[in-house]
Each structure stands twice: as C-alpha cells, then as structure tokens.
Design a protein around this motif. Structure first.
Motif, PDB file in Angstrom:
ATOM      1  N   THR A   1       0.985  20.888  -7.110  1.00  0.00           N
ATOM      2  CA  THR A   1       2.343  21.398  -6.978  1.00  0.00           C
ATOM      3  C   THR A   1       3.396  20.317  -6.792  1.00  0.00           C
ATOM      4  O   THR A   1       4.463  20.397  -7.376  1.00  0.00           O
ATOM      5  CB  THR A   1       2.433  22.407  -5.822  1.00  0.00           C
ATOM      6  N   ASP A   2       3.122  19.334  -5.968  1.00  0.00           N
ATOM      7  CA  ASP A   2       4.111  18.287  -5.708  1.00  0.00           C
ATOM      8  C   ASP A   2       3.422  17.034  -5.192  1.00  0.00           C
ATOM      9  O   ASP A   2       2.260  17.065  -4.825  1.00  0.00           O
ATOM     10  CB  ASP A   2       5.173  18.759  -4.710  1.00  0.00           C
ATOM     11  N   VAL A   3       4.174  15.943  -5.205  1.00  0.00           N
ATOM     12  CA  VAL A   3       3.644  14.655  -4.731  1.00  0.00           C
ATOM     13  C   VAL A   3       4.690  13.998  -3.855  1.00  0.00           C
ATOM     14  O   VAL A   3       5.860  13.917  -4.212  1.00  0.00           O
ATOM     15  CB  VAL A   3       3.327  13.710  -5.917  1.00  0.00           C
ATOM     16  N   GLU A   4       4.245  13.535  -2.696  1.00  0.00           N
ATOM     17  CA  GLU A   4       5.120  12.776  -1.803  1.00  0.00           C
ATOM     18  C   GLU A   4       4.545  11.375  -1.664  1.00  0.00           C
ATOM     19  O   GLU A   4       3.369  11.203  -1.338  1.00  0.00           O
ATOM     20  CB  GLU A   4       5.176  13.457  -0.438  1.00  0.00           C
ATOM     21  N   GLU A   5       5.374  10.369  -1.935  1.00  0.00           N
ATOM     22  CA  GLU A   5       4.934   8.970  -1.878  1.00  0.00           C
ATOM     23  C   GLU A   5       5.632   8.267  -0.723  1.00  0.00           C
ATOM     24  O   GLU A   5       6.831   8.442  -0.514  1.00  0.00           O
ATOM     25  CB  GLU A   5       5.304   8.260  -3.180  1.00  0.00           C
ATOM     26  N   LYS A   6       4.840   7.500   0.023  1.00  0.00           N
ATOM     27  CA  LYS A   6       5.393   6.707   1.117  1.00  0.00           C
ATOM     28  C   LYS A   6       4.850   5.297   1.001  1.00  0.00           C
ATOM     29  O   LYS A   6       3.634   5.096   0.920  1.00  0.00           O
ATOM     30  CB  LYS A   6       4.978   7.330   2.457  1.00  0.00           C
ATOM     31  N   GLU A   7       5.724   4.322   0.963  1.00  0.00           N
ATOM     32  CA  GLU A   7       5.280   2.921   0.908  1.00  0.00           C
ATOM     33  C   GLU A   7       5.022   2.444   2.325  1.00  0.00           C
ATOM     34  O   GLU A   7       5.847   2.602   3.221  1.00  0.00           O
ATOM     35  CB  GLU A   7       6.337   2.053   0.243  1.00  0.00           C
TER      36      GLU A   7
ATOM     37  N   ARG B   1      -2.560  14.879 -12.214  1.00  0.00           N
ATOM     38  CA  ARG B   1      -2.218  16.284 -12.449  1.00  0.00           C
ATOM     39  C   ARG B   1      -3.147  16.887 -13.517  1.00  0.00           C
ATOM     40  O   ARG B   1      -3.658  17.993 -13.363  1.00  0.00           O
ATOM     41  CB  ARG B   1      -0.758  16.422 -12.875  1.00  0.00           C
ATOM     42  N   LYS B   2      -3.386  16.132 -14.574  1.00  0.00           N
ATOM     43  CA  LYS B   2      -4.277  16.594 -15.640  1.00  0.00           C
ATOM     44  C   LYS B   2      -5.697  16.799 -15.109  1.00  0.00           C
ATOM     45  O   LYS B   2      -6.348  17.797 -15.408  1.00  0.00           O
ATOM     46  CB  LYS B   2      -4.278  15.594 -16.795  1.00  0.00           C
ATOM     47  N   GLY B   3      -6.185  15.848 -14.315  1.00  0.00           N
ATOM     48  CA  GLY B   3      -7.522  15.955 -13.746  1.00  0.00           C
ATOM     49  C   GLY B   3      -7.673  17.158 -12.837  1.00  0.00           C
ATOM     50  O   GLY B   3      -8.675  17.882 -12.905  1.00  0.00           O
TER      51      GLY B   3
ATOM     52  N   MET C   1       0.847  -1.178   0.000  1.00  0.00           N
ATOM     53  CA  MET C   1       0.000   0.000   0.000  1.00  0.00           C
ATOM     54  C   MET C   1       0.889   1.237   0.000  1.00  0.00           C
ATOM     55  O   MET C   1       1.983   1.235   0.541  1.00  0.00           O
ATOM     56  CB  MET C   1      -0.920  -0.002   1.216  1.00  0.00           C
ATOM     57  N   TYR C   2       0.376   2.293  -0.624  1.00  0.00           N
ATOM     58  CA  TYR C   2       1.105   3.555  -0.720  1.00  0.00           C
ATOM     59  C   TYR C   2       0.266   4.674  -0.118  1.00  0.00           C
ATOM     60  O   TYR C   2      -0.960   4.678  -0.235  1.00  0.00           O
ATOM     61  CB  TYR C   2       1.392   3.902  -2.183  1.00  0.00           C
ATOM     62  N   GLU C   3       0.942   5.617   0.505  1.00  0.00           N
ATOM     63  CA  GLU C   3       0.287   6.810   1.019  1.00  0.00           C
ATOM     64  C   GLU C   3       0.833   8.004   0.243  1.00  0.00           C
ATOM     65  O   GLU C   3       2.045   8.133   0.074  1.00  0.00           O
ATOM     66  CB  GLU C   3       0.571   6.982   2.504  1.00  0.00           C
ATOM     67  N   TYR C   4      -0.074   8.860  -0.209  1.00  0.00           N
ATOM     68  CA  TYR C   4       0.325  10.018  -1.009  1.00  0.00           C
ATOM     69  C   TYR C   4      -0.108  11.309  -0.343  1.00  0.00           C
ATOM     70  O   TYR C   4      -1.199  11.401   0.230  1.00  0.00           O
ATOM     71  CB  TYR C   4      -0.297   9.949  -2.406  1.00  0.00           C
ATOM     72  N   LYS C   5       0.774  12.299  -0.427  1.00  0.00           N
ATOM     73  CA  LYS C   5       0.468  13.672  -0.047  1.00  0.00           C
ATOM     74  C   LYS C   5       0.671  14.501  -1.302  1.00  0.00           C
ATOM     75  O   LYS C   5       1.756  14.516  -1.873  1.00  0.00           O
ATOM     76  CB  LYS C   5       1.398  14.154   1.065  1.00  0.00           C
ATOM     77  N   VAL C   6      -0.388  15.152  -1.727  1.00  0.00           N
ATOM     78  CA  VAL C   6      -0.380  15.902  -2.978  1.00  0.00           C
ATOM     79  C   VAL C   6      -0.621  17.377  -2.666  1.00  0.00           C
ATOM     80  O   VAL C   6      -1.653  17.726  -2.089  1.00  0.00           O
ATOM     81  CB  VAL C   6      -1.479  15.374  -3.931  1.00  0.00           C
ATOM     82  N   GLY C   7       0.312  18.222  -3.038  1.00  0.00           N
ATOM     83  CA  GLY C   7       0.145  19.658  -2.865  1.00  0.00           C
ATOM     84  C   GLY C   7      -0.813  20.193  -3.919  1.00  0.00           C
ATOM     85  O   GLY C   7      -0.688  19.859  -5.090  1.00  0.00           O
ATOM     86  N   VAL C   8      -1.768  21.015  -3.471  1.00  0.00           N
ATOM     87  CA  VAL C   8      -2.766  21.576  -4.393  1.00  0.00           C
ATOM     88  C   VAL C   8      -2.946  23.061  -4.071  1.00  0.00           C
ATOM     89  O   VAL C   8      -3.328  23.413  -2.950  1.00  0.00           O
ATOM     90  CB  VAL C   8      -4.128  20.858  -4.273  1.00  0.00           C
ATOM     91  N   ASP C   9      -2.687  23.918  -5.047  1.00  0.00           N
ATOM     92  CA  ASP C   9      -2.923  25.350  -4.902  1.00  0.00           C
ATOM     93  C   ASP C   9      -4.276  25.724  -5.483  1.00  0.00           C
ATOM     94  O   ASP C   9      -4.697  25.148  -6.484  1.00  0.00           O
ATOM     95  CB  ASP C   9      -1.842  26.154  -5.645  1.00  0.00           C
ATOM     96  N   GLY C  10      -4.932  26.699  -4.850  1.00  0.00           N
ATOM     97  CA  GLY C  10      -6.179  27.231  -5.381  1.00  0.00           C
ATOM     98  C   GLY C  10      -7.423  26.874  -4.589  1.00  0.00           C
ATOM     99  O   GLY C  10      -8.498  27.391  -4.886  1.00  0.00           O
TER     100      GLY C  10
END
Length: 75
Positions: free
Chosen positions: A68-74, A57-59, A1-10
């Motif tokens: 803005t950025d993506v952090e992945e943690k397994e 990112r496209k969506g 399993m992966y955990e993601y932190k995605v930076g989003v502006d706006g």
C-alpha cells in the motif's frame, strides 16, 4: 543506511508474515532486521541502499498481497 516501513494488505496469519519477509529478502538482498506484522499490516527492514520500490511491489503482488505505501527514513 535506510529504514523502511512498507504497508502490506492481505496478511492473515504467521505464514503470511513469513512469505512477506522472504519476499523482502529476495528482492532486497541486503535487507536486515526484516519483520512483518499482520496485526499492523506492516513490514519493516533496514538496508544500505535505497529501495527499488517498483521491484518490491511487483514481488509482493506476485505472491498475492498488496503493497500500500512505503515510508523511508535515512539513518
């Protein structure tokens, strides 16, 4: 399993958070524990498979926000 932190502006309000969460669920169908925070400019979720970062990112761009950025943690 992966955990993601995605930076989003706006993101400015609760509806913005809902739009980001819905978009993550659309582009990452097996996403779990999806949360978006306008205060942190961050969305988090877990998934069984690695993220297709370009598709997400496209969506997010298509609905008027900036990833803005993506952090992945397994896990």
């Amino acid at each position: 399993m992966y955990e993601y932190k995605v930076g989003v502006d706006g993101m400015m309000c609760g509806m913005c958070e809902a739009h980001i969460s819905d978009t993550i669920r659309k582009y990452v169908p097996d996403a779990k524990k999806v949360k978006a925070s306008r205060r942190k400019n961050l969305a988090t979720f877990r998934t069984e498979r690695r993220l297709n970062e370009e598709a997400l990112r496209k969506g997010i761009t298509n609905i008027g926000y900036t990833m803005t950025d993506v952090e992945e943690k397994e896990l």
